[in-house]
Scaffold this motif. Structure first.
Motif, PDB file in Angstrom:
ATOM      1  N   VAL A   1       0.869  -1.178   0.000  1.00  0.00           N
ATOM      2  CA  VAL A   1       0.000   0.000   0.000  1.00  0.00           C
ATOM      3  C   VAL A   1       0.909   1.232   0.000  1.00  0.00           C
ATOM      4  O   VAL A   1       1.976   1.233   0.630  1.00  0.00           O
ATOM      5  N   LEU A   2       0.489   2.263  -0.711  1.00  0.00           N
ATOM      6  CA  LEU A   2       1.317   3.471  -0.859  1.00  0.00           C
ATOM      7  C   LEU A   2       0.536   4.701  -0.437  1.00  0.00           C
ATOM      8  O   LEU A   2      -0.640   4.857  -0.779  1.00  0.00           O
ATOM      9  N   VAL A   3       1.209   5.576   0.322  1.00  0.00           N
ATOM     10  CA  VAL A   3       0.645   6.881   0.671  1.00  0.00           C
ATOM     11  C   VAL A   3       1.387   7.944  -0.133  1.00  0.00           C
ATOM     12  O   VAL A   3       2.618   7.967  -0.159  1.00  0.00           O
ATOM     13  N   ILE A   4       0.638   8.798  -0.805  1.00  0.00           N
ATOM     14  CA  ILE A   4       1.221   9.937  -1.519  1.00  0.00           C
ATOM     15  C   ILE A   4       0.723  11.204  -0.837  1.00  0.00           C
ATOM     16  O   ILE A   4      -0.484  11.402  -0.701  1.00  0.00           O
ATOM     17  N   GLU A   5       1.664  12.032  -0.386  1.00  0.00           N
ATOM     18  CA  GLU A   5       1.251  13.231   0.333  1.00  0.00           C
ATOM     19  C   GLU A   5       1.965  14.467  -0.181  1.00  0.00           C
ATOM     20  O   GLU A   5       3.002  14.378  -0.869  1.00  0.00           O
ATOM     21  N   GLU A   6       1.393  15.608   0.181  1.00  0.00           N
ATOM     22  CA  GLU A   6       1.985  16.875  -0.247  1.00  0.00           C
ATOM     23  C   GLU A   6       3.354  17.064   0.405  1.00  0.00           C
ATOM     24  O   GLU A   6       3.607  16.570   1.507  1.00  0.00           O
ATOM     25  N   PHE A   7       4.218  17.751  -0.284  1.00  0.00           N
ATOM     26  CA  PHE A   7       5.549  18.045   0.235  1.00  0.00           C
ATOM     27  C   PHE A   7       5.456  19.302   1.100  1.00  0.00           C
ATOM     28  O   PHE A   7       5.015  20.352   0.638  1.00  0.00           O
ATOM     29  N   MET A   8       5.849  19.166   2.354  1.00  0.00           N
ATOM     30  CA  MET A   8       5.800  20.303   3.271  1.00  0.00           C
ATOM     31  C   MET A   8       7.200  20.871   3.466  1.00  0.00           C
ATOM     32  O   MET A   8       8.200  20.143   3.421  1.00  0.00           O
ATOM     33  N   THR A   9       7.273  22.178   3.687  1.00  0.00           N
ATOM     34  CA  THR A   9       8.561  22.824   3.972  1.00  0.00           C
ATOM     35  C   THR A   9       8.519  23.456   5.353  1.00  0.00           C
ATOM     36  O   THR A   9       7.460  23.849   5.840  1.00  0.00           O
ATOM     37  N   GLY A  10       9.690  23.528   5.976  1.00  0.00           N
ATOM     38  CA  GLY A  10       9.801  24.100   7.309  1.00  0.00           C
ATOM     39  C   GLY A  10      10.865  23.368   8.105  1.00  0.00           C
ATOM     40  O   GLY A  10      11.648  22.591   7.556  1.00  0.00           O
ATOM     41  N   ARG A  11      10.921  23.636   9.376  1.00  0.00           N
ATOM     42  CA  ARG A  11      11.866  22.976  10.270  1.00  0.00           C
ATOM     43  C   ARG A  11      11.270  21.658  10.764  1.00  0.00           C
ATOM     44  O   ARG A  11      10.115  21.612  11.179  1.00  0.00           O
ATOM     45  N   GLU A  12      12.062  20.595  10.713  1.00  0.00           N
ATOM     46  CA  GLU A  12      11.624  19.314  11.258  1.00  0.00           C
ATOM     47  C   GLU A  12      12.012  19.219  12.730  1.00  0.00           C
ATOM     48  O   GLU A  12      13.091  19.651  13.123  1.00  0.00           O
ATOM     49  N   VAL A  13      11.120  18.645  13.531  1.00  0.00           N
ATOM     50  CA  VAL A  13      11.385  18.430  14.958  1.00  0.00           C
ATOM     51  C   VAL A  13      10.877  17.043  15.338  1.00  0.00           C
ATOM     52  O   VAL A  13       9.817  16.614  14.875  1.00  0.00           O
ATOM     53  N   SER A  14      11.648  16.363  16.170  1.00  0.00           N
ATOM     54  CA  SER A  14      11.240  15.054  16.685  1.00  0.00           C
ATOM     55  C   SER A  14      10.842  15.186  18.145  1.00  0.00           C
ATOM     56  O   SER A  14      11.608  15.733  18.949  1.00  0.00           O
ATOM     57  N   ILE A  15       9.663  14.680  18.469  1.00  0.00           N
ATOM     58  CA  ILE A  15       9.172  14.733  19.846  1.00  0.00           C
ATOM     59  C   ILE A  15       8.884  13.314  20.327  1.00  0.00           C
ATOM     60  O   ILE A  15       8.115  12.573  19.706  1.00  0.00           O
ATOM     61  N   LEU A  16       9.504  12.929  21.428  1.00  0.00           N
ATOM     62  CA  LEU A  16       9.222  11.659  22.090  1.00  0.00           C
ATOM     63  C   LEU A  16       8.359  11.946  23.315  1.00  0.00           C
ATOM     64  O   LEU A  16       8.590  12.926  24.025  1.00  0.00           O
ATOM     65  N   ALA A  17       7.378  11.083  23.551  1.00  0.00           N
ATOM     66  CA  ALA A  17       6.477  11.331  24.681  1.00  0.00           C
ATOM     67  C   ALA A  17       6.101  10.022  25.361  1.00  0.00           C
ATOM     68  O   ALA A  17       5.853   9.006  24.702  1.00  0.00           O
ATOM     69  N   PHE A  18       6.070  10.041  26.685  1.00  0.00           N
ATOM     70  CA  PHE A  18       5.569   8.913  27.472  1.00  0.00           C
ATOM     71  C   PHE A  18       4.040   8.961  27.474  1.00  0.00           C
ATOM     72  O   PHE A  18       3.450  10.046  27.589  1.00  0.00           O
ATOM     73  N   CYS A  19       3.407   7.795  27.360  1.00  0.00           N
ATOM     74  CA  CYS A  19       1.946   7.720  27.314  1.00  0.00           C
ATOM     75  C   CYS A  19       1.452   6.594  28.214  1.00  0.00           C
ATOM     76  O   CYS A  19       2.072   5.523  28.266  1.00  0.00           O
ATOM     77  N   ASP A  20       0.323   6.814  28.881  1.00  0.00           N
ATOM     78  CA  ASP A  20      -0.241   5.758  29.742  1.00  0.00           C
ATOM     79  C   ASP A  20      -1.632   5.325  29.308  1.00  0.00           C
ATOM     80  O   ASP A  20      -2.371   4.695  30.064  1.00  0.00           O
ATOM     81  N   GLY A  21      -2.000   5.638  28.068  1.00  0.00           N
ATOM     82  CA  GLY A  21      -3.319   5.297  27.564  1.00  0.00           C
ATOM     83  C   GLY A  21      -4.278   6.458  27.603  1.00  0.00           C
ATOM     84  O   GLY A  21      -5.206   6.541  26.798  1.00  0.00           O
ATOM     85  N   THR A  22      -4.065   7.367  28.567  1.00  0.00           N
ATOM     86  CA  THR A  22      -4.908   8.554  28.701  1.00  0.00           C
ATOM     87  C   THR A  22      -4.076   9.830  28.656  1.00  0.00           C
ATOM     88  O   THR A  22      -4.351  10.740  27.885  1.00  0.00           O
ATOM     89  N   ASP A  23      -3.052   9.874  29.510  1.00  0.00           N
ATOM     90  CA  ASP A  23      -2.217  11.069  29.603  1.00  0.00           C
ATOM     91  C   ASP A  23      -0.942  10.920  28.772  1.00  0.00           C
ATOM     92  O   ASP A  23      -0.502   9.809  28.465  1.00  0.00           O
ATOM     93  N   ILE A  24      -0.344  12.074  28.456  1.00  0.00           N
ATOM     94  CA  ILE A  24       0.878  12.105  27.663  1.00  0.00           C
ATOM     95  C   ILE A  24       1.846  13.116  28.277  1.00  0.00           C
ATOM     96  O   ILE A  24       1.442  14.196  28.695  1.00  0.00           O
ATOM     97  N   ALA A  25       3.117  12.740  28.401  1.00  0.00           N
ATOM     98  CA  ALA A  25       4.151  13.615  28.963  1.00  0.00           C
ATOM     99  C   ALA A  25       5.258  13.746  27.925  1.00  0.00           C
ATOM    100  O   ALA A  25       5.936  12.773  27.585  1.00  0.00           O
ATOM    101  N   VAL A  26       5.417  14.948  27.422  1.00  0.00           N
ATOM    102  CA  VAL A  26       6.338  15.212  26.311  1.00  0.00           C
ATOM    103  C   VAL A  26       7.755  15.438  26.823  1.00  0.00           C
ATOM    104  O   VAL A  26       7.974  16.151  27.807  1.00  0.00           O
ATOM    105  N   MET A  27       8.711  14.801  26.150  1.00  0.00           N
ATOM    106  CA  MET A  27      10.127  14.982  26.485  1.00  0.00           C
ATOM    107  C   MET A  27      10.694  16.193  25.759  1.00  0.00           C
ATOM    108  O   MET A  27      10.019  16.835  24.957  1.00  0.00           O
ATOM    109  N   THR A  28      11.954  16.484  26.014  1.00  0.00           N
ATOM    110  CA  THR A  28      12.625  17.584  25.336  1.00  0.00           C
ATOM    111  C   THR A  28      12.717  17.292  23.846  1.00  0.00           C
ATOM    112  O   THR A  28      12.700  16.139  23.414  1.00  0.00           O
ATOM    113  N   SER A  29      12.804  18.323  23.037  1.00  0.00           N
ATOM    114  CA  SER A  29      12.793  18.178  21.590  1.00  0.00           C
ATOM    115  C   SER A  29      14.151  17.720  21.046  1.00  0.00           C
ATOM    116  O   SER A  29      15.183  17.821  21.711  1.00  0.00           O
ATOM    117  N   ALA A  30      14.121  17.225  19.816  1.00  0.00           N
ATOM    118  CA  ALA A  30      15.346  16.808  19.126  1.00  0.00           C
ATOM    119  C   ALA A  30      15.150  17.017  17.636  1.00  0.00           C
ATOM    120  O   ALA A  30      14.027  17.238  17.171  1.00  0.00           O
TER     121      ALA A  30
END
Length: 424
Positions: free
Chosen positions: A181-210
């Motif tokens: 299966v293939l997804v074709i999407e629009e090309f976006m421009t800007g700054r890329e950021v990676s966010i890791l977050a802990f999750c417990d099924g309901t709540d989410i706690a975001v870590m520092t960016s990378a």
């Protein structure tokens, strides 16, 4: 308590380093591990997809907590197997890990719940994809639906490039069944950021960016890879942007998965593009990023085992994440030829010398022990990570340490974080 890590790459080495710091842990194992992880954990010669053997080991050894690193076992349902055996395990179940396992699923989820993302269409046949490419605007991004080691994404500037990409993914099966299966999407421009977050099924706690550097060559040229280096934090990921993402992306994603009957517990990795219209989701992953983990975890102040347990027990809201007020840079040392063909088995020298300075970590990715030596055993061999009071200082420390490591066919990008540290 006894802890088992599933995996054998740089991400798992960083996890082993952080878990070993926990006062709760008195025994640490890693399956299958690598030459560097053995500094913190006992290597267990069981593959990441051998679910029953891994569960048998956990039962036999009285493992109190298992932490799953890679995407393949999570998408394959390892967490479900462990839970059925009455074992405590950190990671999303199979029905939730689909958020990474199927790009088509995640794109439909974002559309259904109005989560900001690139416009996209999903195709189940090459013929339909070719037809769409005749009228769509360019450039476009082609994404294999399934797991492809971070390499199943093609940016195409012309109809000819896009048609070749469809053939490569859907007809030639460059990425196997991931390209059914293939997804074709629009090309976006800007700054890329990676966010890791802990999750417990309901709540989410975001870590520092990378921020990751995916391309193989300097100047973001060459083929896509699993990641050639990272830095943390991103100076472009402000508190204002975090608040927007929390309201419009992170919390809505958790709520959407819960409403779909796919409650998400584990690590949610959100790849963001900071566009002129605001932050949008590039992709979701269902686990710690690699090599983002190598720059995020050394900055984490919390006892990570306590955070894991709070997620499993549904009490993440009791935890306040804290990070060092510094920066970190990871430079990946790869085998020349990666991500295509490369040779293995070369002796690695200078590992101890590289770690002489405080705040320097050498996380092993593709290594093994052979006749008393540490030798190369993969495309991405090491992640040399260093902290500093500023991004510029961290970058200088990382490259100085990287220069002390040597092996035949060693290759690394020379510009990890460079454009950013010149700005800030």
């Amino acid at each position: 308590m006894k802890v088992l890590i599933i995996g054998g790459g740089g991400r798992e080495h960083a996890l082993a380093y952080k878990i070993a710091q926990s006062k709760k842990v008195n025994a640490l194992y890693c399956a299958p591990g690598n030459a560097g992880i053995e500094e913190y954990a006992v290597s267990v010669p069981i593959g990441v997809m051998e679910f029953d053997r891994l569960a048998d080991f956990a039962v036999k050894e009285g493992i109190d907590l298992t932490v799953v690193g890679p995407d393949d076992p999570l998408v394959g349902g390892i967490v479900d197997v462990f839970l059925e055996r009455g074992l405590r395990v950190f990671g999303p179940k199979k029905d939730a890990a689909i958020i990474e396992g199927s790009k088509a699923f995640s794109k439909e989820l974002m559309k259904k719940y109005n989560i900001p993302a690139a416009a996209s269409e999903t195709f189940h046949t090459a013929k339909a994809a070719y037809s769409y490419l005749e009228t769509c605007p360019y450039p476009v991004v082609l994404k294999a639906d399934g797991l492809a080691l971070g390499k199943g994404v093609l940016i195409c500037n012309t109809p000819e490039e896009a048609q070749n990409g469809v053939k490569l993914i859907m007809e030639d099966k460059q990425f196997g069944h991931a390209g059914d299966v293939l997804v074709i999407e629009e090309f976006m421009t800007g700054r890329e950021v990676s966010i890791l977050a802990f999750c417990d099924g309901t709540d989410i706690a975001v870590m520092t960016s990378a921020q990751d550097h995916k391309r193989a060559l300097d100047g973001d040229q060459g083929l896509n890879t699993g990641g050639m280096g990272t830095f943390s934090p991103s100076p472009f990921y402000t508190e204002e942007i975090n608040s927007y993402c929390m309201e419009h992306i992170y919390k809505p994603t958790m709520a959407a998965m819960k409403k779909e009957g796919r409650s998400f517990t584990g690590i949610l990795f959100v790849g963001l593009m900071l566009t002129q219209e605001g932050p949008k989701v590039l992709e979701y992953n269902a686990r710690f990023g690699d090599p983002e983990t190598q720059v995020v975890l050394p900055r984490l102040k919390n006892d990570i085992v306590e955070v894991f347990e709070s997620c499993i027990d549904g009490r993440l809201s009791d935890i306040k994440l804290e990070f060092e007020d510094n920066a970190a840079v990871c430079v990946v040392l790869a085998s020349k030829g990666y991500p295509l063909s490369y040779e293995k088995g070369y002796i690695i020298e200078g590992l101890d010398k590289a770690k002489e300075k405080d705040g320097v970590f050498v996380f092993h990715a593709g290594t093994r022990k052979e006749n008393g030596n540490t030798v190369t055993a993969g495309g991405r061999v090491l992640g040399v990570t260093a902290t500093g009071s500023t991004l510029k200082e961290a970058r200088e420390n990382a490259y100085k340490a990287a220069e002390r490591v040597s092996f035949s066919n060693k290759y690394n990008r020379s510009d990890i974080g460079k454009a950013i540290d010149e700005i800030v």
